[in-house]
Design an enzyme around this catalytic site. Sequence first.
Site, PDB file in Angstrom:
ATOM      1  N   ARG A   9      35.183  26.642  68.362  1.00  0.00           N
ATOM      2  CA  ARG A   9      34.596  27.345  69.518  1.00  0.00           C
ATOM      3  C   ARG A   9      33.802  26.409  70.428  1.00  0.00           C
ATOM      4  NH1 ARG A   9      32.397  32.315  66.483  1.00  0.00           N
ATOM      5  NH2 ARG A   9      34.291  33.434  65.941  1.00  0.00           N
TER       6      ARG A   9
ATOM      7  N   ARG B 195      30.590  30.394  74.787  1.00  0.00           N
ATOM      8  CA  ARG B 195      29.466  31.038  75.476  1.00  0.00           C
ATOM      9  C   ARG B 195      28.143  30.290  75.395  1.00  0.00           C
ATOM     10  NH1 ARG B 195      29.632  36.783  72.751  1.00  0.00           N
ATOM     11  NH2 ARG B 195      30.318  35.491  71.012  1.00  0.00           N
TER      12      ARG B 195
ATOM     13  N   ARG C 226      33.951  32.191  83.069  1.00  0.00           N
ATOM     14  CA  ARG C 226      34.302  33.519  82.556  1.00  0.00           C
ATOM     15  C   ARG C 226      33.994  34.588  83.617  1.00  0.00           C
ATOM     16  NH1 ARG C 226      33.899  37.223  77.881  1.00  0.00           N
ATOM     17  NH2 ARG C 226      34.327  39.126  79.003  1.00  0.00           N
TER      18      ARG C 226
ATOM     19  N   ASP D 109      43.018  33.108  72.334  1.00  0.00           N
ATOM     20  CA  ASP D 109      42.439  34.068  71.392  1.00  0.00           C
ATOM     21  C   ASP D 109      43.362  34.178  70.190  1.00  0.00           C
ATOM     22  OD1 ASP D 109      40.192  36.183  71.214  1.00  0.00           O
ATOM     23  OD2 ASP D 109      41.975  37.214  70.484  1.00  0.00           O
TER      24      ASP D 109
ATOM     25  N   TYR E  26      43.074  43.118  61.955  1.00  0.00           N
ATOM     26  CA  TYR E  26      42.786  43.736  63.257  1.00  0.00           C
ATOM     27  C   TYR E  26      43.824  44.797  63.613  1.00  0.00           C
ATOM     28  CZ  TYR E  26      39.339  40.043  63.997  1.00  0.00           C
ATOM     29  OH  TYR E  26      38.255  39.211  63.879  1.00  0.00           O
TER      30      TYR E  26
END
Length: 354
Positions: free
Chosen positions: A30, A34, A43, A80, A157
């Site tokens: 990552r 963020r 973003r 992703d 998921y």
Amino acid sequence: MTSFAPLQNDLFLRALNRENVERTPIWMMRQAGRYLPEYRASREHAGSFMDLCMNADLACEVTLQPLERYPLDAAILFSDILTIPDAMGLGLYFETGEGPKFKKVVRTEADVAALPIPDPEADLGYVMKAVSTIRGALNGRVPLIGFSGSPWTLATYMVEGGSSKDFRHLKAMVYSQPELAHAMLDKLAQSVTGYLNAQIRAGAQAVQIFDTWGGALSAEAYQQFSLKYMKQIVDGLIRDHDGRKVPVILFTKNGGLWLESMAETGCDGLGLDWTINIGEARRRVGHKVALQGNMDPAVLYAAPEAIRAEVKRILTDFGDHPGHIFNLGHGITPQVDPEHARVFIEAVHEFSTK
């Protein structure tokens, strides 16, 4: 075939091949994300997370952001892990503060039978465009890592409909309808194999399989429902491309109990979370695979001297052996001060240089 610039820094690939290197290479899971103000600006500009992933130029921009800031030894594709289920028609969307969700869930025989195996070029072409765009923009600076979620992690998921704490629907399927779970996981393994091979053809120079939720399984179920399908993928991957070996890394979070069987899959490296001592892991797997990791991301909240001390400890525990890529034991978290990430990266350079 697109021709790309020759590689200037191949420390990461050499360490994965367990060759001797001048210093320990480092990248962070990552690393484009963020915690970086420039990522948050990109973003915002993109409009949504998936718009960012699906725009090759923006995906390239955010992939390169950490490399502009820090002396990292690899770039990782910005995408992703849930692109494959989305391409299977399950309708991926993101709710603020709640993470990924699917409009359709997969719980019955009919649901599994209806799942297509996506064509990576047609159904996931935006990912391949991002890979080739990033590889071109890197211009040989460092290698590019492609990735996918593992079949088991994708299935969690798809069956739960989003994130889960207990995976009750999928685990119920595993124990009461194992043949149905296997049918779904086999489709996912075929899909992941095709997807990663397409990334390699587009320019990825190494690939990582993220088995984020494999550690939620029992020891027996892990072998049957997670590792078996990762091995199937490893067996089906392109391992040489563009005149160079393409290494593959397996990362099972909370998978420290199963390192020996993971090392038997034919992968080149194992990602370690922070729950195992890296020296002990190396003793257990010997020189069969390289090891990647494994600092607790929460250390980056500590004072700079504490970060440096932890880097030194991990390097000392690994010892003077080939085959170490420094990384965090999971992704860098959004609240980390970017200057603490710099301290971490520079400490790896300082303490590992021969």
